[in-house]
Structure formats: structure tokens, C-alpha cells
Scaffold this motif. Structure first.
Motif, PDB file in Angstrom:
ATOM      1  N   ILE A 332      -7.502   7.167   6.070  1.00 43.40           N
ATOM      2  CA  ILE A 332      -7.254   6.187   5.453  1.00 43.40           C
ATOM      3  C   ILE A 332      -8.475   5.391   5.488  1.00 43.40           C
ATOM      4  O   ILE A 332      -8.927   4.725   4.427  1.00 43.40           O
ATOM      5  CB  ILE A 332      -5.826   5.498   5.646  1.00 43.40           C
ATOM      6  CG1 ILE A 332      -4.910   6.606   5.244  1.00 43.40           C
ATOM      7  CG2 ILE A 332      -5.755   4.265   4.753  1.00 43.40           C
ATOM      8  CD1 ILE A 332      -3.182   6.136   5.788  1.00 43.40           C
ATOM      9  N   GLU A 373      -1.446   1.388   2.441  1.00 41.50           N
ATOM     10  CA  GLU A 373      -1.496   2.664   2.842  1.00 41.50           C
ATOM     11  C   GLU A 373      -1.290   2.933   4.253  1.00 41.50           C
ATOM     12  O   GLU A 373      -0.373   3.764   4.682  1.00 41.50           O
ATOM     13  CB  GLU A 373      -2.629   3.279   2.430  1.00 41.50           C
ATOM     14  CG  GLU A 373      -2.526   4.832   1.908  1.00 41.50           C
ATOM     15  CD  GLU A 373      -3.852   5.432   1.327  1.00 41.50           C
ATOM     16  OE1 GLU A 373      -4.152   6.461   1.652  1.00 41.50           O
ATOM     17  OE2 GLU A 373      -4.632   4.534   0.623  1.00 41.50           O
ATOM     18  N   THR A 376       2.394   2.770   5.558  1.00 42.05           N
ATOM     19  CA  THR A 376       3.407   3.397   5.020  1.00 42.05           C
ATOM     20  C   THR A 376       3.425   4.439   6.279  1.00 42.05           C
ATOM     21  O   THR A 376       4.537   5.203   6.702  1.00 42.05           O
ATOM     22  CB  THR A 376       3.068   4.455   3.733  1.00 42.05           C
ATOM     23  OG1 THR A 376       1.598   5.068   4.174  1.00 42.05           O
ATOM     24  CG2 THR A 376       2.883   3.911   2.654  1.00 42.05           C
TER      25      THR A 376
END
Ligand code: ADP
Ligand code: ASP
Ligand code: MG
Length: 449
Positions: A332, A373, A376
Motif C-alpha cells: 500500500i 487503505e 482496512t
């Protein structure tokens, strides 16, 4: 040509007429000096960055432009036959005003680079003329024609091979004839856009050009007589270091010792060019030589401090004895082009610090999209207001008692993150910003005095 010395003069070294005259004396004192790499006059880049970030109020913008004009006109007023230089300087100041207007409505990193580059474009006009009026035949050269970078505005990456080829073709022949004065900090991409190497980048420019010209010596002339055991402005008992190895000095630079831009020593190391650091105000005081190897390699060499750190702490029970969690996190981060500096892990959490930002300045931030992101996967906590303290030395991990000496001196402080063990040359920790200078002073007193 026999020998080439590349001499870089920083912002305070070219702050005014008097400071610039000291630099002229340094150049006169060494016949090998063929290239002078110059920073913007002291304070100028800060003003330009402010304008580039977008100053909304017209009177404030005007005030910053007046300050910029005053700094340069003050030096010009002390130089004879200055009409041509003055008109070049005024044309650049007009450009600054136009770009500052544009930045007030729609700032961008590309515009920032075009604007902040003006500082070095201005100072080199004035310094070249000053050398000529003092009987040193000099010519001004636009660094953007040879210092080729990618298009990452604000923190552009130099293209080493292209820069070398261009410098040998276009710059070296000029250096044979006259002393060449060029800009630090700025470069050009393949499309002709102006780029910058990040704050403090003139050191790096000088090293890249020294590498490209196959120079024999690189000199960094600044406002202190060499590299000290820590920043003498923070710890007044800091001691000068007469000789230090490339690896030690680059650890110092990496960990925030402002005396050298973090990347400065990479080109010097590639070509094994010895680097001298000294004071342009007091060259007779000597300075520090940075070489491939130093005669002494003490257990503890120096302390460095880097402020404006951002720590991200990720916490998840899914991390416990699982595989692939860190890979997901780093995927990420990579996707959002976030560069990680330090990392420390435990069973269910991982803390990391973000790399410094570009010429626009400020503490690095985690972009919202990345935060979303990561959220999550785990809980995410972002903290600012931290400083990184680094102790640099040799064989630290192999020497008994090192850790107790260090942490014994830190009894009164709260340590937020520790990184140690991966390198034998450093040990570093995060502390609250307000503790950072007292920590440096306490460590320096206990370990170096
Ligand atoms: P320049 O404008 O010449 O590039 P800088 O301000 O970037 O100068 O760097 C010089 C400053 O670096 C010094 O004034 C000093 O405060 C700071 N500094 C930080 N660490 C050290 C160190 N270990 N030794 C000497 N100076 C240091
Ligand atoms: N003028 C630029 C700065 O202030 C580059 C430098 O001085 O090294 O960051
Ligand atoms: Mg500097």
C-alpha cells in the motif's frame, strides 16, 4: 588541465557583499578552483518557498517581493559597473513576481521549482560580477544545461550518466578558460523544465558536478569551520572533527546533520573525491576532510538531529504469528509512493517514520487515500511533533556497554521509538520535539565531553 577543485558556497557565505568577498578570497587562494557552485543568498529560498506555497494577500506578497529586491540590490549597490547585472537581476525579480501571482491562484510543484530556482539564478549573476570586479576572470553558467534530472519536481533525481556527458562536453572546456560560477540546487529535466534537488541541495549539486568533471577535490564552504561532534548551535561544547570517513559522514548527513545535504557524499564516494568542509568566513581555521577511510574510527563519532518527523503506528491482532501482513502494508505504501525511513516492529504493531518531503517543506504526511487503505487492514495512528536523534559511530553493535552508556544519559527523557542493530554505524531514537535539543546536549555531555 592539471587539477580541478569544485568549491561550493552556501547561503550565509553569499549573504551579502562582505560575505561574498570572503568567498572571492577563498577562490583566489587556490589556483585549482575552477568551478564555484553557489547557493541563493541567505533567507532568499525561504521567501521564495513562501511565495510558491501561495500567498493570498496582495500586500503580503508585495512585502516578500520587496524583501527579495532589497537583499539583491544591497549587494549590487556596492559593485561598480553594475548596469548589465542589475537589469538581469531585475528581469529575474519580475519573473518572480509573475510566478508568485500564479502560485497564489494555483500552486503546483512544477511552479514551485520554477520559482525557487530564482534564488540561485540571482545570486550567481551577482557573484560572477563581484569576482570580475575583484580581478578574478569569471563566467556565469546555467546549471540546468548540464545537471539533468528526472521530472520529480521538488526532489528531482539526477541522471548521473547524462549529467556527466553534458558536463564534460559543455562545462569542462569553459573551466579550462575561466573560473565558472554556477547554481547549486537546480537542474533541468529532458523537456527543459526547471527542477530542484530538495532543500539544502546545493551541496549535492556541487558533488554531482565534481563527479561529472572528474574533479580532484570538492570543497564545501559554509558558516562553521568543519564538521563537529554535533551541531555547535545546539551543543556549544561540540568539538571539530579533523578527518572522518565517507561512511561516517554520510550517516551524519542522512540522519539530519544540516551541514551536508543527505545525498552529498554519494557522488564523491563513487569517484573517491576527497571532500573538505570549512568556513568561508575563517578559512584559516581549517576544517574537516572527508575521505574513503579516516585514520581514526572511534566507537562514538557524532550526534545528529532531524526534526519534523512523522511516525505512523499500525496495530492489528491479525499480525500475530501471521505471514504477509507487512508485505500488504508495504504494498500500500509503495502504491502511494510513500518512502519509509525507520521501522520498528512488535508482535501486533509496527511503527514507521516517513521520509522527508520536498522543496515545498513541512513535515511529511500520510495521504488520505493511503490512510484509508491502511485502515482496512489495521488501526492507524499518525503522530507529528517528533525528532530523530542519531548516534553515529563504529562497531557499536559489537561493543559491550554501548547501549547502557547511551540510555544512561537519557534517564530524564521519554524515548518513543528505537532503531538499533541493523547497522553497526548508528543507533537512533525518536523523542518529542521539545526534548530533542536537551537530549542532544545530555548525550553530548555524557558521551563526548
Ligand atoms: P549552508 O548555507 O552553507 O549550506 P547550512 O546552514 O545548510 O549551511 O549548514 C551549516 C549548519 O549546519 C551550521 O551552521 C550548523 O548549525 C549545522 N550543523 C548541523 N550539524 C552540524 C555538525 N555536526 N557540525 C557542524 N555544523 C552542523
Ligand atoms: N537555496 C537552497 C536552500 O536554501 C539550496 C541550498 O542552499 O543548498 O535550500
Ligand atoms: Mg546547506
Amino acid at each position: 588541465m592539471k587539477k580541478i577543485t569544485v568549491a561550493k558556497f552556501g547561503g550565509t557565505s553569499v549573504a551579502d557583499f562582505h560575505a561574498m568577498s570572503n568567498c572571492a578570497s577563498v577562490i583566489k587562494g587556490n589556483n585549482d578552483t575552477r568551478l564555484a557552485v553557489i547557493s541563493a543568498c541567505s533567507g532568499v529560498t525561504n521567501l521564495l518557498v513562501e511565495l510558491a506555497n501561495g500567498v493570498q494577500q496582495e500586500p503580503t506578497r508585495q512585502n516578500r517581493l520587496e524583501k527579495l529586491t532589497a537583499i539583491h540590490h544591497e549587494v549590487l549597490a556596492q559593485l561598480p559597473e553594475n548596469a548589465a547585472v542589475k537589469s538581469a537581476v531585475d528581469a529575474l525579480l519580475d519573473d518572480v513576481a509573475t510566478l508568485a501571482d500564479a502560485a497564489a491562484t494555483s500552486p503546483s510543484t512544477k511552479l514551485t521549482d520554477a520559482l525557487v530556482a530564482s534564488g540561485e539564478l540571482l545570486s550567481t549573476h551577482i557573484f560572477t560580477h563581484l569576482l570580475n570586479t575583484q580581478g578574478i576572470p569569471a563566467v556565469r553558467f546555467d546549471a540546468r544545461t548540464v545537471l539533468r534530472t528526472d521530472s520529480q519536481f521538488g526532489k528531482a533525481l539526477p541522471q548521473i550518466d547524462e549529467t556527466s556527458a553534458l558536463a564534460l562536453e559543455k562545462l569542462r572546456p569553459l573551466c579550462e578558460e575561466k573560473i565558472v560560477v554556477t547554481q547549486g540546487f537546480i537542474g533541468g529535466d529532458s523537456e527543459g523544465n526547471t527542477t530542484t534537488l530538495g532543500r539544502g541541495g546545493s551541496d549535492y549539486s556541487a558533488a554531482l558536478l565534481a563527479e561529472a568533471l572528474q574533479a580532484d577535490v570538492l570543497e564545501i564552504w559554509t558558516d562553521v569551520p568543519g564538521i563537529y561532534t554535533t551541531d555547535p548551535r545546539v551543543a556549544p561544547n561540540a568539538k571539530p572533527i579533523s578527518e572522518i570517513s565517507f561512511s561516517e559522514a554520510s550517516e551524519m548527513a542522512n540522519f539530519g546533520a544540516k551541514i551536508l545535504h543527505p545525498s552529498t557524499l554519494l557522488p564523491a564516494m563513487r569517484r573517491e573525491i576527497p571532500v573538505f568542509v570549512g568556513s568561508s568566513k575563517a578559512p584559516e581555521q581549517g576544517g574537516t576532510w572527508i575521505r574513503k577511510t579516516a585514520e581514526k574510527s572511534p566507537l562514538l563519532r557524532a550526534l545528529a538531529l532531524r526534526s519534523n518527523q512523522t511516525m505512523v503506528t499500525l496495530n492489528s491482532l491479525n499480525m500475530f504469528h501471521a505471514y504477509g501482513f507487512l508485505a500488504e502494508v508495504f504494498n500500500i505504501l509503495a502504491k502511494h509512493k510513500i518512502s519509509v525511513d525507520l521501522i520498528s516492529t512488535s508482535e501486533v504493531s509496527v511503527s514507521l517514520t516517513l521520509d522527508q518531503t520536498d522543496t515545498g517543506g513541512g513535515a511529511p504526511t500520510l495521504p488520505d487515500a493511503a490512510l484509508e487503505e491502511l485502515s482496512t487492514l489495521c488501526t492507524v495512528k499518525v503522530e507529528h511533533g517528533l525528532s530523530l536523534v542519531a548516534l553515529i559511530g563504529n562497531h557499536m553493535g559489537e561493543t559491550r556497554g554501548t547501549a547502557s552508556r547511551i540510555f544512561g544519559a537519557m534517564d530524564n527523557f521519554n524515548v518513543r521509538l528505537i532503531c538499533s542493530g541493523a547497522s553497526n554505524h548508528n543507533m537512533c531514537f525518536l523523542v518529542d520535539e521539545e526534548d530533542s535539543k536537551p537530549v542532544i546536549r545530555a548525550l553530548h555531555e555524557s558521551l563526548f565531553e
